[in-house]
Design an enzyme around this catalytic site. Structure first.
Site, PDB file in Angstrom:
ATOM      1  CG  HIS A 186      -3.814   3.209  -6.916  1.00 50.06           C
ATOM      2  ND1 HIS A 186      -4.562   2.314  -7.053  1.00 50.06           N
ATOM      3  CD2 HIS A 186      -2.528   3.660  -7.759  1.00 50.06           C
ATOM      4  CE1 HIS A 186      -3.610   1.033  -7.010  1.00 50.06           C
ATOM      5  NE2 HIS A 186      -2.297   2.504  -7.403  1.00 50.06           N
TER       6      HIS A 186
ATOM      7  CD  GLU B 136       4.119  -3.550  -7.130  1.00 49.41           C
ATOM      8  OE1 GLU B 136       3.193  -2.603  -6.542  1.00 49.41           O
ATOM      9  OE2 GLU B 136       4.293  -4.026  -8.338  1.00 49.41           O
TER      10      GLU B 136
ATOM     11  CG  ASP C 247       0.728  -2.805  -4.432  1.00 52.64           C
ATOM     12  OD1 ASP C 247      -0.788  -2.887  -3.953  1.00 52.64           O
ATOM     13  OD2 ASP C 247       0.637  -2.532  -5.813  1.00 52.64           O
TER      14      ASP C 247
ATOM     15  CB  CYS D  26       7.853   4.359  -7.852  1.00 54.02           C
ATOM     16  SG  CYS D  26       7.751   2.333  -8.521  1.00 54.02           S
TER      17      CYS D  26
END
Ligand code: PEP
Ligand code: MG
Length: 588
Positions: A198, A441, A465, A512
């Protein structure tokens, strides 16, 4: 590392995770708390040590206040409030008195004494079964580091120096990155980290060039050196030669030219050349990111990572605060949709001051996202009510992260219904037909997608993920980053399963994860039948150009061929071949 002997230019290769070039003086942050030396002092020198200690406390206090003010100005007062707890530590009388007592009794230098006393305090607090006290331990460690650096006369270890600089750090957490004051941090490079962490995602959305996974760069560089960071190719170049600088000026000029051309696409649609519209939306982390979404011509927000609202603060965001934030963003992007993902706390996104998720053996397999929400119903419901209320302001959709199967989805849905009921009872308005989606995910969800599709309005595939769980490759571990393969045949099969399951149930499916913004892979995603791509806002123009040059039959053929290939490299090459034919200039 390589060295250009003539000019002593040094090059370090890592992973480029946020494109662009930054040049400037570096500020190195190391975890060097172990180097606190111990030496004896004469009884007559105790007063001198006390004066040094007092000056260091004053200096630390000023640094914290200054940082707090800068963060309040650039990000907001709420994020800045985290430093209130740090100020309390500098003023803690019990801690200070104990340092003074120990100075007299042990006759040792004050940095060693202070480190001993503060470490004992934080260790004791960290063992107490109370989240508030445990977090005070973290504050004490942070402040201890600052005070000791001031006693040692070293540059303060803060994330935002006053002057523009390049940050070199062992590791940066997503919350560190969120508090980075963009004007001051021109770029950063870290020992640890990988492309889908992230921190890397944040760097891309803040448009800060970044290189990660450099292993030990903090050991090799010193604050004050001149460095060039090439975030596209993953290079850190120390003392670049005039030839290197000239080469980079050319590259930057070319990048600027491409960026200007791409800007012209802003008002155009992301439709393939055979007329198939692919919804192209953007991912955001912070509410202010919405400006970049609009500027880059995205069709709304495909993923709003709301957990960033919970980071770097001392209290949880209440319903009213969240409602205001969501309402404003929804209003700004309306009539385009805004998909709000409920908080995905845990993994590498920790909010230690407010949320008690600590010290897990496998944080990415642990108490994260919907799992944490379902165990903390009050926190979860507060957010759901805020989102529902904001649904009146625009085209709001709700999305749940880390759904692993039907049971979890049903529990989540029943909580959502309870929230709707509560709002009805209190006469609060919301859009009764707010669409609800599940992130796919986790491999178990992908495999059971056909059943899950019956209960939701859409799927959004979180490839970041999904890939890490499918191949068992920790997405933030730089040592195994080479094994993280978006084009692994198993990943391709999972993606196909999810897309087919969605379409069989007449719901739409998007991607996404970062894979959607990788222009070498757009042909594959279109061929798989993805209806939507949600990418970092700055990637939107490139992805749009890529979509506009492709056609569905060629992409489908590509996927048919790829399903018969056996290695990630073969599949990537096949996708790149089509990408190169259609928009080779973008890949350069
Ligand atoms: C993903 O996993 O692909 C995703 C979009 O969510 P995050 O990166 O926040 O885990
Ligand atoms: Mg995810």
């Amino acid at each position: 590392m390589s060295v250009n002997a003539e000019h002593n230019e040094q090059r370090f290769q890592g992973a480029g995770v946020s494109p662009g070039v930054a040049r400037g003086v570096i500020h190195v942050i190391r975890d060097d708390m172990d180097d606190v030396a111990r030496y004896r002092i004469e009884p007559g020198h105790v007063q001198h040590e006390i004066s040094r200690f007092e000056s260091a406390l004053i200096q630390t206090r000023m640094q914290i206040l200054e940082l707090q003010q800068r963060i309040a100005e650039s990000i907001g007062a709420k994020d800045a409030a985290i430093f209130d707890a740090h100020l309390l530590v500098v003023e803690d009388r019990t801690l200070i008195d104990e340092v003074l007592r120990k100075l007299q009794s042990d006759l040792c230098n004050v940095e060693w004494v202070f480190n001993e006393v503060a470490s004992k305090y934080s260790e004791t607090l960290s063992k107490i079964d109370d989240p508030y006290l445990r977090e005070r331990a973290g504050d004490i460690e942070d402040v201890t580091r600052r005070v000791i650096r001031n006693l040692q006369g070293k540059a303060p270890q803060i994330l935002s120096e006053a002057e523009p600089h390049i940050l070199i750090a062992h590791n940066l957490t997503p919350s560190d990155t969120a508090t980075m004051v963009k004007q001051h941090v021109l770029g950063f490079a870290t020992d640890l980290g990988s492309r889908t962490s992230h921190t890397a995602i944040m760097a891309r959305s803040m448009e800060i060039p970044a290189v990660v996974g450099l292993h030990d760069i903090t050991e090799k560089l010193e604050s004050g050196q001149q460095v060039l960071i090439d975030g596209t190719n993953g290079l850190v170049i120390v003392d670049p030669t005039p030839e290197t600088l000239a080469k980079y000026e050319e590259i930057e000029a070319w990048r600027r030219k491409v960026a200007t051309q791409l800007k012209e696409l802003r008002e155009t649609k992301s439709t393939t050349r055979d007329g198939h519209h692919i919804v192209l939306s953007a991912n955001i982390e912070l509410p202010d990111d919405v400006d970049t979404v609009v500027a880059n011509g995205a069709e709304g927000i495909g993923l709003y990572r709301t957990e960033f609202l919970y980071l770097n603060r001392n209290t949880l965001p209440n319903e009213e605060e969240q409602y205001e934030v969501y309402r404003k963003v929804a209003d700004r992007v309306a009539p385009d949709p805004m998909i709000i993902r409920t908080f995905d706390l845990g993994g590498d996104k920790l909010a230690p001051n407010t949320v008690d998720i600590v010290d897990e053996m496998n944080p990415f397999l642990g108490w994260r996202a919907i799992r944490f929400g379902l165990d903390n119903i009050d926190i979860f419901k507060t957010q759901l009510r805020a989102i529902l209320r904001a649904s009146v302001a625009g085209n709001v959709k709700i999305m749940f992260p880390m759904i692993s199967g039907l049971d979890e989805l049903r529990k989540t849905m029943s909580i959502l219904h309870e929230c709707k009921e509560e709002l009805r009872k209190s006469d609060q308005e919301f859009n009764e037909s707010t669409e609800v989606g599940a992130m796919i995910e986790i491999p178990s969800a992908a495999i059971c997608a056909e059943r899950l599709a019956e209960d939701v309005d859409f799927f959004s595939i979180g490839t970041n993920d999904l890939i890490q769980y499918a191949i068992a490759v920790d997405r933030v571990n730089e040592k195994i980053a080479h094994l993280y393969e978006p084009t692994h045949p198993a990943v391709l099969r999972l993606l196909k399963m999810v897309a087919d399951a969605a379409h069989k149930n007449n719901i739409w499916v998007g991607v996404c994860g970062e894979m959607a913004g990788d222009i070498s892979l757009i042909p594959l995603l279109i061929g798989l039948g993805m209806d939507e791509l949600s990418v970092g806002a700055t990637r939107v123009p490139r992805v749009k150009r890529a979509v506009q040059t492709l056609d569905v039959p060629s992409c489908r053929q590509l996927v048919d061929d790829a399903m018969n290939l056996h290695t990630p490299q073969e599949i990537l090459q096949r996708s790149l071949q089509l990408a190169n034919e259609r928009y080779g200039d973008l890949l350069g």
